[in-house]
Design a protein around this motif. Structure first.
Motif, PDB file in Angstrom:
ATOM      1  N   GLN A  77     -87.413  75.517 -35.795  1.00  0.00           N
ATOM      2  CA  GLN A  77     -88.838  75.333 -36.253  1.00  0.00           C
ATOM      3  C   GLN A  77     -89.314  74.169 -35.700  1.00  0.00           C
ATOM      4  OE1 GLN A  77     -90.132  76.148 -40.270  1.00  0.00           O
ATOM      5  NE2 GLN A  77     -91.756  74.582 -40.024  1.00  0.00           N
ATOM      6  N   VAL A 113     -96.680  85.256 -36.837  1.00  0.00           N
ATOM      7  CA  VAL A 113     -96.273  84.501 -37.940  1.00  0.00           C
ATOM      8  C   VAL A 113     -96.864  83.291 -38.050  1.00  0.00           C
ATOM      9  CG1 VAL A 113     -94.297  83.400 -39.592  1.00  0.00           C
ATOM     10  CG2 VAL A 113     -94.093  85.715 -38.011  1.00  0.00           C
ATOM     11  N   ILE A 149     -97.237  79.380 -40.072  1.00  0.00           N
ATOM     12  CA  ILE A 149     -96.427  78.861 -40.984  1.00  0.00           C
ATOM     13  C   ILE A 149     -97.103  77.116 -41.190  1.00  0.00           C
ATOM     14  CG2 ILE A 149     -94.049  79.773 -40.355  1.00  0.00           C
ATOM     15  CD1 ILE A 149     -93.593  77.238 -38.646  1.00  0.00           C
ATOM     16  N   SER A 192     -95.879  80.831 -45.560  1.00  0.00           N
ATOM     17  CA  SER A 192     -95.909  81.509 -44.456  1.00  0.00           C
ATOM     18  C   SER A 192     -96.864  82.899 -44.587  1.00  0.00           C
ATOM     19  CB  SER A 192     -94.461  81.913 -43.913  1.00  0.00           C
ATOM     20  OG  SER A 192     -93.573  80.994 -43.943  1.00  0.00           O
ATOM     21  N   ALA A 220     -90.242  85.141 -42.346  1.00  0.00           N
ATOM     22  CA  ALA A 220     -91.145  84.006 -42.816  1.00  0.00           C
ATOM     23  C   ALA A 220     -90.655  82.647 -43.186  1.00  0.00           C
ATOM     24  CB  ALA A 220     -91.695  84.712 -43.886  1.00  0.00           C
ATOM     25  N   THR A 221     -89.480  82.699 -43.468  1.00  0.00           N
ATOM     26  CA  THR A 221     -88.590  81.430 -43.989  1.00  0.00           C
ATOM     27  C   THR A 221     -87.768  80.919 -42.629  1.00  0.00           C
ATOM     28  OG1 THR A 221     -86.750  82.669 -45.134  1.00  0.00           O
ATOM     29  CG2 THR A 221     -88.820  81.610 -46.240  1.00  0.00           C
TER      30      THR A 221
END
Length: 244
Positions: free
Chosen positions: A35, A62, A64, A70, A120-121
Protein backbone atom coordinates in the motif's frame (compact mmCIF):
# COMPACT_ATOMS: atom_id res chain seq x y z
CA UNK A 1 20.45 -16.48 43.45
CA UNK A 2 17.43 -14.17 43.54
CA UNK A 3 19.40 -11.36 41.93
CA UNK A 4 20.59 -13.68 39.14
CA UNK A 5 17.05 -14.87 38.44
CA UNK A 6 15.71 -11.31 38.43
CA UNK A 7 18.51 -10.18 36.11
CA UNK A 8 17.86 -13.06 33.70
CA UNK A 9 14.14 -12.27 33.69
CA UNK A 10 14.85 -8.59 33.02
CA UNK A 11 17.17 -9.44 30.14
CA UNK A 12 14.57 -11.77 28.64
CA UNK A 13 11.94 -9.06 28.96
CA UNK A 14 14.18 -6.51 27.25
CA UNK A 15 14.97 -9.02 24.50
CA UNK A 16 11.25 -9.65 23.93
CA UNK A 17 10.55 -5.92 23.78
CA UNK A 18 13.41 -5.39 21.32
CA UNK A 19 12.13 -8.17 19.05
CA UNK A 20 8.57 -6.81 19.21
CA UNK A 21 9.91 -3.44 18.13
CA UNK A 22 11.88 -5.09 15.31
CA UNK A 23 8.79 -6.97 14.10
CA UNK A 24 6.67 -3.80 14.14
CA UNK A 25 9.29 -2.06 11.97
CA UNK A 26 9.50 -5.04 9.61
CA UNK A 27 5.72 -5.16 9.16
CA UNK A 28 5.51 -1.44 8.42
CA UNK A 29 8.19 -1.79 5.76
CA UNK A 30 6.51 -4.90 4.32
CA UNK A 31 3.18 -3.02 4.19
CA UNK A 32 4.82 -0.17 2.25
CA UNK A 33 5.36 -2.56 -0.67
CA UNK A 34 1.62 -3.34 -0.81
CA UNK A 35 0.00 0.00 0.00
CA UNK A 36 1.99 2.95 -1.30
CA UNK A 37 -0.62 5.63 -0.42
CA UNK A 38 -2.75 5.86 2.72
CA UNK A 39 -5.71 7.20 0.73
CA UNK A 40 -6.04 5.89 -2.82
CA UNK A 41 -8.22 4.63 -5.67
CA UNK A 42 -7.10 1.20 -6.88
CA UNK A 43 -8.21 -0.68 -9.99
CA UNK A 44 -8.10 -4.43 -9.37
CA UNK A 45 -8.45 -7.49 -11.58
CA UNK A 46 -9.20 -10.90 -10.05
CA UNK A 47 -8.65 -14.00 -12.20
CA UNK A 48 -9.09 -17.69 -11.45
CA UNK A 49 -7.17 -20.56 -13.01
CA UNK A 50 -7.78 -24.31 -13.02
CA UNK A 51 -4.79 -26.54 -13.76
CA UNK A 52 -3.03 -23.47 -15.11
CA UNK A 53 -5.80 -22.57 -17.56
CA UNK A 54 -7.77 -19.27 -17.29
CA UNK A 55 -11.27 -19.75 -15.88
CA UNK A 56 -13.04 -16.55 -14.76
CA UNK A 57 -12.21 -12.92 -14.12
CA UNK A 58 -13.81 -9.91 -12.43
CA UNK A 59 -12.91 -6.26 -11.95
CA UNK A 60 -13.18 -4.13 -8.85
CA UNK A 61 -12.46 -0.54 -7.91
CA UNK A 62 -11.16 -0.23 -4.36
CA UNK A 63 -11.17 3.03 -2.40
CA UNK A 64 -9.05 3.11 0.75
CA UNK A 65 -8.47 5.72 3.39
CA UNK A 66 -6.80 5.81 6.83
CA UNK A 67 -8.60 4.37 9.82
CA UNK A 68 -9.25 0.93 8.36
CA UNK A 69 -11.85 2.10 5.84
CA UNK A 70 -12.24 0.54 2.37
CA UNK A 71 -14.96 0.49 -0.26
CA UNK A 72 -15.07 -2.12 -3.04
CA UNK A 73 -17.10 -1.19 -6.12
CA UNK A 74 -17.98 -4.08 -8.44
CA UNK A 75 -17.20 -3.21 -12.08
CA UNK A 76 -17.90 -6.44 -14.01
CA UNK A 77 -21.01 -6.81 -16.22
CA UNK A 78 -23.94 -8.10 -14.21
CA UNK A 79 -22.46 -6.88 -10.91
CA UNK A 80 -22.23 -3.11 -11.43
CA UNK A 81 -23.85 -1.36 -8.48
CA UNK A 82 -22.81 -3.93 -5.91
CA UNK A 83 -20.52 -2.67 -3.14
CA UNK A 84 -18.66 -3.96 -0.12
CA UNK A 85 -17.83 -1.52 2.67
CA UNK A 86 -15.28 -2.12 5.38
CA UNK A 87 -15.15 0.25 8.33
CA UNK A 88 -12.89 -1.02 11.07
CA UNK A 89 -14.15 -4.47 12.00
CA UNK A 90 -17.50 -4.06 10.23
CA UNK A 91 -18.19 -5.37 6.71
CA UNK A 92 -21.36 -4.71 4.70
CA UNK A 93 -22.58 -5.90 1.31
CA UNK A 94 -24.80 -3.41 -0.54
CA UNK A 95 -26.94 -4.57 -3.45
CA UNK A 96 -28.78 -2.40 -6.01
CA UNK A 97 -32.41 -1.96 -5.04
CA UNK A 98 -31.88 -3.14 -1.47
CA UNK A 99 -32.91 -0.65 1.21
CA UNK A 100 -30.56 -1.97 3.85
CA UNK A 101 -26.91 -3.08 3.84
CA UNK A 102 -26.20 -6.70 4.79
CA UNK A 103 -23.50 -7.55 7.30
CA UNK A 104 -20.90 -10.01 6.03
CA UNK A 105 -17.53 -11.35 7.18
CA UNK A 106 -14.12 -10.46 5.73
CA UNK A 107 -13.91 -14.09 4.50
CA UNK A 108 -16.88 -13.58 2.17
CA UNK A 109 -15.65 -14.81 -1.24
CA UNK A 110 -15.66 -12.47 -4.24
CA UNK A 111 -14.13 -14.80 -6.82
CA UNK A 112 -12.13 -17.99 -6.33
CA UNK A 113 -10.02 -17.71 -3.19
CA UNK A 114 -10.10 -13.90 -3.18
CA UNK A 115 -12.22 -12.75 -0.25
CA UNK A 116 -13.34 -9.27 0.70
CA UNK A 117 -10.57 -9.18 3.30
CA UNK A 118 -7.91 -10.00 0.69
CA UNK A 119 -8.92 -7.01 -1.42
CA UNK A 120 -10.22 -4.48 1.12
CA UNK A 121 -7.55 -4.86 3.81
CA UNK A 122 -3.94 -4.38 2.86
CA UNK A 123 -1.85 -4.09 6.04
CA UNK A 124 -0.20 -6.30 8.63
CA UNK A 125 1.16 -3.61 10.94
CA UNK A 126 -1.36 -2.58 13.55
CA UNK A 127 -3.45 -5.72 13.02
CA UNK A 128 -0.93 -8.38 14.08
CA UNK A 129 1.55 -9.04 16.85
CA UNK A 130 4.44 -11.29 16.02
CA UNK A 131 7.89 -12.66 16.49
CA UNK A 132 10.81 -13.60 14.28
CA UNK A 133 10.65 -17.38 14.09
CA UNK A 134 13.72 -18.15 12.01
CA UNK A 135 16.06 -17.15 9.21
CA UNK A 136 16.18 -19.24 6.05
CA UNK A 137 16.44 -19.06 2.27
CA UNK A 138 13.43 -18.24 0.09
CA UNK A 139 13.73 -18.50 -3.69
CA UNK A 140 17.51 -18.28 -3.40
CA UNK A 141 17.62 -15.21 -1.14
CA UNK A 142 17.99 -14.79 2.63
CA UNK A 143 14.62 -14.31 4.33
CA UNK A 144 12.98 -14.03 7.73
CA UNK A 145 10.03 -16.14 8.85
CA UNK A 146 7.59 -14.20 11.04
CA UNK A 147 4.90 -15.77 13.19
CA UNK A 148 1.95 -13.33 13.34
CA UNK A 149 -1.12 -13.46 15.57
CA UNK A 150 -4.21 -11.33 14.91
CA UNK A 151 -4.96 -8.64 17.48
CA UNK A 152 -8.71 -8.88 16.78
CA UNK A 153 -11.04 -11.84 16.25
CA UNK A 154 -12.72 -10.12 13.29
CA UNK A 155 -9.64 -10.23 11.05
CA UNK A 156 -9.76 -12.54 8.02
CA UNK A 157 -6.82 -14.63 9.20
CA UNK A 158 -6.08 -15.25 12.85
CA UNK A 159 -2.60 -16.56 12.21
CA UNK A 160 -0.14 -15.69 9.45
CA UNK A 161 3.28 -17.19 8.80
CA UNK A 162 4.93 -14.48 6.73
CA UNK A 163 8.24 -14.69 4.88
CA UNK A 164 10.00 -11.43 4.00
CA UNK A 165 13.32 -10.73 2.29
CA UNK A 166 16.00 -10.08 4.90
CA UNK A 167 17.53 -7.25 2.86
CA UNK A 168 14.56 -4.90 2.57
CA UNK A 169 11.60 -6.77 4.16
CA UNK A 170 9.62 -7.07 0.94
CA UNK A 171 6.89 -9.71 1.36
CA UNK A 172 7.58 -13.00 -0.42
CA UNK A 173 4.86 -15.41 0.64
CA UNK A 174 2.50 -16.08 3.53
CA UNK A 175 0.55 -19.03 4.92
CA UNK A 176 -2.91 -17.90 6.05
CA UNK A 177 -4.80 -19.66 8.85
CA UNK A 178 -8.36 -19.60 10.22
CA UNK A 179 -9.24 -19.21 13.90
CA UNK A 180 -9.57 -23.02 14.11
CA UNK A 181 -5.90 -23.36 13.20
CA UNK A 182 -6.67 -24.75 9.75
CA UNK A 183 -4.48 -23.48 6.95
CA UNK A 184 -6.75 -21.84 4.38
CA UNK A 185 -4.36 -20.82 1.61
CA UNK A 186 -0.95 -19.54 0.67
CA UNK A 187 -0.34 -16.09 -0.79
CA UNK A 188 2.68 -15.27 -2.96
CA UNK A 189 3.62 -11.66 -3.65
CA UNK A 190 5.10 -10.42 -6.94
CA UNK A 191 6.82 -7.06 -7.14
CA UNK A 192 7.36 -4.67 -10.05
CA UNK A 193 8.55 -1.09 -10.36
CA UNK A 194 5.66 1.40 -10.20
CA UNK A 195 6.24 5.14 -10.07
CA UNK A 196 9.93 4.48 -9.52
CA UNK A 197 9.54 2.22 -6.50
CA UNK A 198 9.11 -1.53 -5.96
CA UNK A 199 5.45 -2.37 -5.42
CA UNK A 200 3.41 -5.54 -5.00
CA UNK A 201 1.37 -5.62 -8.21
CA UNK A 202 0.17 -9.22 -8.10
CA UNK A 203 -0.84 -11.70 -5.41
CA UNK A 204 -1.30 -15.39 -6.14
CA UNK A 205 -3.64 -17.26 -3.79
CA UNK A 206 -3.58 -21.06 -3.73
CA UNK A 207 -6.24 -23.09 -1.95
CA UNK A 208 -4.86 -25.51 0.62
CA UNK A 209 -7.29 -28.27 -0.40
CA UNK A 210 -7.95 -27.65 -4.10
CA UNK A 211 -4.30 -27.33 -5.07
CA UNK A 212 -5.04 -27.22 -8.82
CA UNK A 213 -6.90 -23.93 -8.34
CA UNK A 214 -5.19 -20.52 -8.29
CA UNK A 215 -6.62 -17.03 -7.82
CA UNK A 216 -4.56 -14.05 -8.96
CA UNK A 217 -5.27 -10.52 -7.68
CA UNK A 218 -3.61 -7.90 -9.92
CA UNK A 219 -3.35 -4.19 -9.18
CA UNK A 220 -3.88 -2.57 -12.57
CA UNK A 221 -3.37 0.97 -11.29
CA UNK A 222 -3.28 2.95 -8.07
CA UNK A 223 -3.43 6.69 -7.56
CA UNK A 224 -3.58 8.84 -4.43
CA UNK A 225 -7.00 10.37 -3.90
CA UNK A 226 -9.03 11.90 -1.08
CA UNK A 227 -12.65 10.89 -0.42
CA UNK A 228 -15.57 12.33 1.52
CA UNK A 229 -16.88 10.66 4.67
CA UNK A 230 -20.17 9.77 2.95
CA UNK A 231 -18.48 7.14 0.78
CA UNK A 232 -17.75 5.13 3.92
CA UNK A 233 -21.24 5.41 5.43
CA UNK A 234 -23.31 2.25 4.90
CA UNK A 235 -26.70 3.97 4.96
CA UNK A 236 -25.59 6.66 2.49
CA UNK A 237 -24.28 4.01 0.11
CA UNK A 238 -27.51 2.02 0.28
CA UNK A 239 -29.46 5.05 -0.98
CA UNK A 240 -27.08 6.55 -3.52
CA UNK A 241 -25.21 5.51 -6.65
CA UNK A 242 -21.47 6.17 -6.69
CA UNK A 243 -19.84 7.76 -9.73
CA UNK A 244 -16.10 8.40 -9.76
Amino acid sequence: MFKSTALAAALLSLSALAQASDVATILKKADAFRQTDSSAQIETLVQTYKNGEPDKEKRYQVLIRPGGKSLILFRSPGEVGQKVLMSGDDFWMLLPGSARPMRITPLQKLLGDASTGDIATMTWSGDYDGSIKSESSCDGQPCLELELTATRKTLSYQRVVLHVAKQDYRPLHADLYAASGRKLKQARYFIEQREGRPTVTRISLRDEVQTARETVVTTLSSKPRQFGDELFNAMYLSRNDITL
